[in-house]
Design an enzyme around this catalytic site. Structure first.
Site, PDB file in Angstrom:
ATOM      1  N   LYS A 100       0.543 -25.532   7.294  1.00 17.56           N
ATOM      2  CA  LYS A 100       0.244 -26.787   8.001  1.00 17.56           C
ATOM      3  C   LYS A 100       1.484 -27.407   8.664  1.00 17.56           C
ATOM      4  O   LYS A 100       1.383 -28.078   9.681  1.00 17.56           O
ATOM      5  CB  LYS A 100      -0.366 -27.804   7.030  1.00 17.56           C
ATOM      6  N   GLU A 138      -6.173 -37.047   9.301  1.00 17.15           N
ATOM      7  CA  GLU A 138      -7.207 -36.928   8.287  1.00 17.15           C
ATOM      8  C   GLU A 138      -6.785 -35.819   7.336  1.00 17.15           C
ATOM      9  O   GLU A 138      -6.007 -34.946   7.724  1.00 17.15           O
ATOM     10  CB  GLU A 138      -8.545 -36.570   8.931  1.00 17.15           C
ATOM     11  N   SER A 187      -1.685 -18.193   3.251  1.00 16.93           N
ATOM     12  CA  SER A 187      -1.514 -19.473   3.970  1.00 16.93           C
ATOM     13  C   SER A 187      -0.820 -20.550   3.154  1.00 16.93           C
ATOM     14  O   SER A 187      -0.193 -21.448   3.711  1.00 16.93           O
ATOM     15  CB  SER A 187      -2.871 -19.976   4.454  1.00 16.93           C
TER      16      SER A 187
HETATM   17  C1  LIG Z   1      -5.704 -26.374   5.011  1.00 18.25           C
HETATM   18  C2  LIG Z   1      -5.530 -25.021   4.450  1.00 18.25           C
HETATM   19  C3  LIG Z   1      -6.359 -23.944   4.844  1.00 18.25           C
HETATM   20  C4  LIG Z   1      -7.532 -24.099   5.762  1.00 18.25           C
HETATM   21  O1  LIG Z   1      -7.252 -24.565   7.035  1.00 18.25           O
HETATM   22  P1  LIG Z   1      -7.204 -23.598   8.294  1.00 18.25           P
HETATM   23  O2  LIG Z   1      -7.087 -24.540   9.435  1.00 18.25           O
HETATM   24  O3  LIG Z   1      -8.470 -22.821   8.313  1.00 18.25           O
HETATM   25  O4  LIG Z   1      -6.018 -22.723   8.139  1.00 18.25           O
HETATM   26  C5  LIG Z   1      -6.085 -22.681   4.349  1.00 18.25           C
HETATM   27  N1  LIG Z   1      -5.073 -22.479   3.471  1.00 18.25           N
HETATM   28  C6  LIG Z   1      -4.278 -23.486   3.069  1.00 18.25           C
HETATM   29  C7  LIG Z   1      -3.196 -23.196   2.094  1.00 18.25           C
HETATM   30  C8  LIG Z   1      -4.476 -24.790   3.528  1.00 18.25           C
HETATM   31  O5  LIG Z   1      -3.676 -25.773   3.106  1.00 18.25           O
END
Ligand SMILES: *Cc1c(COP(=O)(O)O)cnc(C)c1O
Length: 402
Positions: free
Chosen positions: A97, A119, A386
Site C-alpha cells: 500500500k 478510507e 503483498s
Molecule cells: C489491502 C491489501 C490487499 C488487498 O488490496 P488490493 O488492492 O487488492 O491489493 C492485499 N494484501 C494486503 C497485504 C493488503 O494490505
C-alpha cells in the site's frame, strides 16, 4: 520524458476505460474534481522531477527494490515449479500500500492540498496514508467502518499515533464499502482543500489508472530480478485480488508477454452462496459501484451483497475495472481460495520458510501450493507476497487456537 518509475504510457485505448469497464460514475459535484485530478496526474507523470522524488522515497523511505526470494524449502516440498516470492511484505508499514500512498501523497502536495482523506478496511491503507501524511506534513482524516475498527484495533492505534484522525462509520454494514461512501461525501463537501487518497485500483477515473501506475513498480522489478536470476520470464504470476492493486501491479509488465500466465486469487470465504465469499467472478455481474463499472456481487434487485472473507483486505463487493477487462478477454485467470485454505497456507509458509504472510497474501500462497505440483522443475512461479501477517495475529490466534 524518460520514465524513471512510472510506466511510459498507459495501455488503455481510451483514458479510464478498460474494454467496457471503468469510467466515471459520480455525482456532478465531483466531476470537476476528477477532471482536475486527471490533469494534475498527467502533468506529474510527465515531470521527471516528480518521478525522481517518488523514486528516491520508494528507495530510501519505503525500502525498494523489494527482494525476489527463491523459496527453496517450499519448492522442495511441493516437487514442481520453482517458487519465487516477491517480498512486498518487507516494505515500510508492511504491505504494498505504501507504493501508492507515497505517489498520491506527493501528488496532493504538488496540487497544494493541505488536507488528505482516505478510507480503510483492514487499516493497512489507513496506516500507509497516515504515514505518508506525517512524512509530508499533511493533515489526515481516515474513514473506517466501526466493525473494522473493532477487529483491527492495532491499526486504529497506529493511525492515531501517526497523527491521523480516525472517523468511525456507523452506517450500512459498517465496513469498507460504507467507509468509501463516507469519504466520498466528505470529498464532495471539501473538494477545494481536500485530496482523496484512494487505496486500491478502484473508483472513478483516474484512480484505477493512477493506482496501477504507482503499483506497476512491482512487476517491473520482478521482470528485472528474474531475468538476472534465471535469464527468463516466469510461467505464471500469482496474486490475491481485493480491489486489485497489488495484483495489477504484479501483472502489468507481463500483460504483453502472452506466454506468462496471470492468476488472480479472490476470497472464497466459507461457501459458494451469495454472502459467503468475496469472489466477484463467481456470481458477480457487471454493474456500477462507487464510481466505476465492473463486476459487482449483488442480488436480483441490484442491492449490493454482503461479502465475507477471513481477510478484511479482500472483503469487498466489487473489483478493479482493469481486472474485469482482463477476465473477459481471458488474458488473466481468476480463481478463489477459501478461508480454510488461506489459514493452512499461513501455517505452511510460516513453518517452511519462516515468513508469516498477511491473510490476504496467503490466498495467493494457497493457489501456488495447488498449482506448483502441476509444473516441472524447470518452470517458475512468482507469488506476490503483498503484506506481512503481524496485523492478523488476533484473528490467527483465534482461528488457529495458538
Ligand atoms: C489491502 C491489501 C490487499 C488487498 O488490496 P488490493 O488492492 O487488492 O491489493 C492485499 N494484501 C494486503 C497485504 C493488503 O494490505
Amino acid at each position: 520524458m524518460a520514465s524513471i518509475i512510472l510506466p511510459a504510457s498507459p495501455s488503455e485505448s481510451r483514458p479510464g476505460r478498460f474494454g467496457v469497464y471503468g469510467g466515471r460514475y459520480v455525482p456532478e459535484t465531483l466531476m470537476a474534481a476528477l477532471v482536475e485530478l486527471e490533469r494534475e496526474y498527467e502533468a506529474a507523470r510527465a515531470d521527471a522531477a516528480f518521478q525522481a522524488e517518488l523514486s528516491s522515497l520508494l528507495h530510501d523511505y519505503a525500502g525498494r527494490p523489494t527482494p525476489l526470494y527463491f523459496a527453496s524449502r517450499l519448492t522442495g516440498q511441493l516437487g514442481g515449479a520453482k517458487i519465487y516470492l516477491k517480498r512486498e511484505d518487507l516494505l515500510h508499514t508492511g504491505a504494498h500500500k505504501i507504493n501508492n500512498a507515497l505517489g498520491q501523497g506527493l501528488l496532493a502536495k504538488r496540487m497544494g492540498k493541505q488536507r488528505v482523506i482516505a478510507e480503510t478496511g483492514a487499516g493497512q491503507h489507513g496506516v500507509a496514508t497516515a504515514t505518508v501524511c506525517a512524512l509530508l506534513g499533511l493533515e489526515c482524516v481516515v474513514y473506517m467502518g466501526e466493525v473494522d475498527m473493532a477487529r483491527q484495533e492495532l491499526n486504529v492505534l497506529r493511525m492515531r499515533l501517526l497523527g491521523a484522525e480516525v472517523r468511525g462509520v456507523s452506517s450500512g454494514s459498517r465496513t469498507l464499502k460504507d467507509a468509501i461512501s463516507e469519504a466520498m461525501r466528505d470529498w464532495v463537501t471539501n473538494v477545494r482543500t481536500t485530496y482523496y487518497l484512494l487505496g486500491s485500483a478502484l473508483g472513478a477515473h483516474p484512480y484505477p489508472t493512477m493506482v496501477r501506475d504507482f503499483q506497476h513498480v512491482i512487476s517491473k522489478e520482478i521482470k528485472q530480478q528474474l531475468l538476472e536470476k534465471e535469464g527468463r520470464l516466469p510461467n505464471a504470476v500469482i496474486a490475491c485480488v481485493g480491489g486489485g492493486s497489488n495484483a495489477i501491479g504484479a501483472f502489468y509488465e507481463f500483460i504483453p508477454e502472452r506466454q506468462v500466465r496471470l492468476i488472480g486469487v479472490e476470497a472464497g470465504g466459507y461457501g459458494p452462496a451469495l454472502g459467503e465469499h468475496a469472489a466477484r467472478f463467481r456470481g458477480g455481474v457487471p454493474g456500477v459501484l462507487q464510481g466505476t463499472f465492473s463486476y459487482v456481487l449483488q442480488d436480483e434487485d441490484g442491492q449490493i451483497a454482503l461479502t465475507h472473507s477471513v481477510s478484511a483486505g479482500l472483503d469487498y463487493a466489487s473489483i478493479g475495472p482493469e481486472h474485469a477487462a482482463l477476465h473477459d478477454t481471458g488474458r488473466a485467470e481468476y480463481t478463489a481460495q477459501d478461508d480454510a485454505a488461506a489459514l493452512d497456507a499461513v501455517i505452511r509458509l510460516s513453518r517452511t520458510e519462516g515468513i508469516l504472510p498477511a491473510l490476504e497474501s496467503a490466498h495467493a500462497v494457497a493457489e501456488a501450493l495447488k498449482v506448483a505440483p502441476t509444473y516441472g522443475p524447470h518452470d517458475i512461479l512468482v507469488v506476490n507476497l503483498s503484506g506481512r501477517g503481524d496485523k492478523d495475529m488476533g484473528i490467527l490466534a483465534r482461528e488457529l487456537k495458538l
